[in-house]
Design a protein around this motif. Structure first.
Motif, PDB file in Angstrom:
ATOM      1  N   HIS A 140       0.834  -1.201   0.000  1.00 59.27           N
ATOM      2  CA  HIS A 140       0.000   0.000   0.000  1.00 59.27           C
ATOM      3  C   HIS A 140       0.866   1.248   0.000  1.00 59.27           C
ATOM      4  O   HIS A 140       2.027   1.217   0.406  1.00 59.27           O
ATOM      5  CB  HIS A 140      -1.014  -0.001   1.154  1.00 59.27           C
ATOM      6  CG  HIS A 140      -0.393   0.205   2.507  1.00 59.27           C
ATOM      7  ND1 HIS A 140      -0.045  -0.838   3.322  1.00 59.27           N
ATOM      8  CD2 HIS A 140      -0.064   1.345   3.176  1.00 59.27           C
ATOM      9  CE1 HIS A 140       0.470  -0.374   4.446  1.00 59.27           C
ATOM     10  NE2 HIS A 140       0.480   0.953   4.389  1.00 59.27           N
ATOM     11  N   ASP A 142       1.749   5.032   1.354  1.00 58.62           N
ATOM     12  CA  ASP A 142       1.588   5.757   2.605  1.00 58.62           C
ATOM     13  C   ASP A 142       1.967   7.201   2.295  1.00 58.62           C
ATOM     14  O   ASP A 142       3.140   7.558   2.302  1.00 58.62           O
ATOM     15  CB  ASP A 142       2.521   5.135   3.660  1.00 58.62           C
ATOM     16  CG  ASP A 142       2.363   5.797   5.019  1.00 58.62           C
ATOM     17  OD1 ASP A 142       1.453   6.643   5.164  1.00 58.62           O
ATOM     18  OD2 ASP A 142       3.173   5.483   5.908  1.00 58.62           O
ATOM     19  N   GLY A 143       0.957   8.000   1.969  1.00 53.34           N
ATOM     20  CA  GLY A 143       1.242   9.349   1.477  1.00 53.34           C
ATOM     21  C   GLY A 143       1.790   9.255   0.064  1.00 53.34           C
ATOM     22  O   GLY A 143       1.753   8.187  -0.554  1.00 53.34           O
ATOM     23  N   THR A 146       5.893   7.413   0.076  1.00 51.03           N
ATOM     24  CA  THR A 146       6.308   6.157   0.700  1.00 51.03           C
ATOM     25  C   THR A 146       5.406   5.016   0.262  1.00 51.03           C
ATOM     26  O   THR A 146       4.188   5.187   0.129  1.00 51.03           O
ATOM     27  CB  THR A 146       6.221   6.299   2.244  1.00 51.03           C
ATOM     28  OG1 THR A 146       6.920   7.480   2.623  1.00 51.03           O
ATOM     29  CG2 THR A 146       6.836   5.110   2.955  1.00 51.03           C
ATOM     30  N   VAL A 148       4.678   0.726   1.126  1.00 51.65           N
ATOM     31  CA  VAL A 148       4.922  -0.286   2.159  1.00 51.65           C
ATOM     32  C   VAL A 148       4.628  -1.671   1.591  1.00 51.65           C
ATOM     33  O   VAL A 148       3.596  -1.888   0.959  1.00 51.65           O
ATOM     34  CB  VAL A 148       4.019  -0.029   3.392  1.00 51.65           C
ATOM     35  CG1 VAL A 148       4.344  -1.030   4.505  1.00 51.65           C
ATOM     36  CG2 VAL A 148       4.186   1.403   3.895  1.00 51.65           C
ATOM     37  N   SER A 211       7.292  -5.310   7.627  1.00 51.83           N
ATOM     38  CA  SER A 211       7.013  -4.366   6.549  1.00 51.83           C
ATOM     39  C   SER A 211       8.272  -3.658   6.090  1.00 51.83           C
ATOM     40  O   SER A 211       9.048  -3.160   6.907  1.00 51.83           O
ATOM     41  CB  SER A 211       6.016  -3.298   7.017  1.00 51.83           C
ATOM     42  OG  SER A 211       4.807  -3.906   7.397  1.00 51.83           O
ATOM     43  N   VAL A 213       9.372  -0.436   4.487  1.00 51.96           N
ATOM     44  CA  VAL A 213       8.843   0.907   4.241  1.00 51.96           C
ATOM     45  C   VAL A 213       9.849   1.620   3.346  1.00 51.96           C
ATOM     46  O   VAL A 213      10.995   1.847   3.747  1.00 51.96           O
ATOM     47  CB  VAL A 213       8.662   1.657   5.574  1.00 51.96           C
ATOM     48  CG1 VAL A 213       8.049   3.027   5.328  1.00 51.96           C
ATOM     49  CG2 VAL A 213       7.794   0.847   6.525  1.00 51.96           C
TER      50      VAL A 213
END
Ligand SMILES: Nc1ncnc2c1ncn2[C@@H]1O[C@H](COP(=O)(O)OP(=O)(O)OP(=O)(O)O)[C@@H](O)[C@H]1O
Ligand SMILES: [Mg+2]
Length: 224
Positions: A140, A142-143, A146, A148, A211, A213
């Motif tokens: 997914h 993230d903002g 980023t 993940v 995860s 990142v």
């Protein structure tokens, strides 16, 4: 160093192989004291294979290669990596599923290195998960900056006292000969060189989520 170990290992392997051929001769097998030779030689062969695996893991670990980044589709990478381990998962009756976010931003990354990191996580998840268990690969955003990539399992989990040791080189809870304890250390190196980090969330008896990142920009490489 690795070369200096690999060369004698290769000649031992070669000799073991030709001895094995000779030892399988029916005439030799008729002699009682020769009976165990093929079995012993097979053991030598298997142990050499194990040494080779450890050496290549060590090599991988010591080689802090700069990532060669290009535009990478993390979802495609996840599909490829799961393809590679799918068979082993099936054999152990562990269900492997993908939950990939559509439209996930492409990132700058060394896809070979990331694939290696992801496979290490998948192998760990497989080892920790009993038959009937589940492993899921998720992606997914993230903002905007980023992404993940998570490997989640409902296996053994990690005890709190081990949680801060799992990234240490050579830390393993696996029986001698089964783990070198380098998988997560290598993952950590790869993710750090991409300017990212690894997050871990685990509960004993319930499972583990690891995860990666990663910055969309490719981190370090993007700054040069
Ligand atoms: N998904 C997981 N579930 C439970 N324990 C885990 C999981 N992933 C890692 N661990 C723990 O972290 C330890 C270190 O993992 P790491 O991948 O570095 O080494 P290893 O798997 O033991 O050996 P190697 O990967 O070199 O074959 C493992 O031995 C295990 O105890
Ligand atoms: Mg491992």
């Amino acid at each position: 160093m690795a070369h200096e170990i690999n060369t004698p290992l290769a000649s031992i392997a070669l000799r073991a192989e030709s001895l094995l051929k000779v030892a399988s001769d029916a005439r030799l097998q008729a002699i009682d004291s020769f009976k165990n030779f093929p079995r012993y030689l097979k053991t030598i062969d298997e142990e050499i294979f194990r040494c080779k695996k450890i050496i290549s893991a060590l090599l991988e670990f010591s080689r802090v290669r700069r990532p060669e980044t290009r535009v990478t589709d993390l979802n495609a990478l996840a599909e490829k990596a799961t393809d590679l381990v799918g068979h082993q998962m099936k054999l152990k009756q562990v269900t492997l599923s993908l939950k990939l976010e559509t439209g996930l931003a492409h990132i700058r990354a060394d896809d070979g290195q990331l694939r290696q990191a992801l496979i290490a996580l998948l192998m760990n998840a497989l080892d920790a998960t009993p038959p009937g268990g589940h492993v899921e690969v998720e992606t997914h955003g993230d903002g905007a900056d980023t992404v993940v990539l998570t490997v989640a399992d409902d296996g053994s989990g990690i005890s709190p006292e081990n949680l801060d040791k799992i990234f240490n080189p050579f830390f393993t809870t696996k029986p001698v000969g089964q783990g070198t304890g380098l998988g997560l250390a290598i993952c950590h190196g790869i993710v750090a060189s991409h300017g990212g980090e690894i997050r871990v969330d685990s509960e004993l008896g319930r499972g583990t989520r690891l995860s990666l990142v990663l910055p969309v920009s490719g981190g370090v490489a993007a700054r040069t």
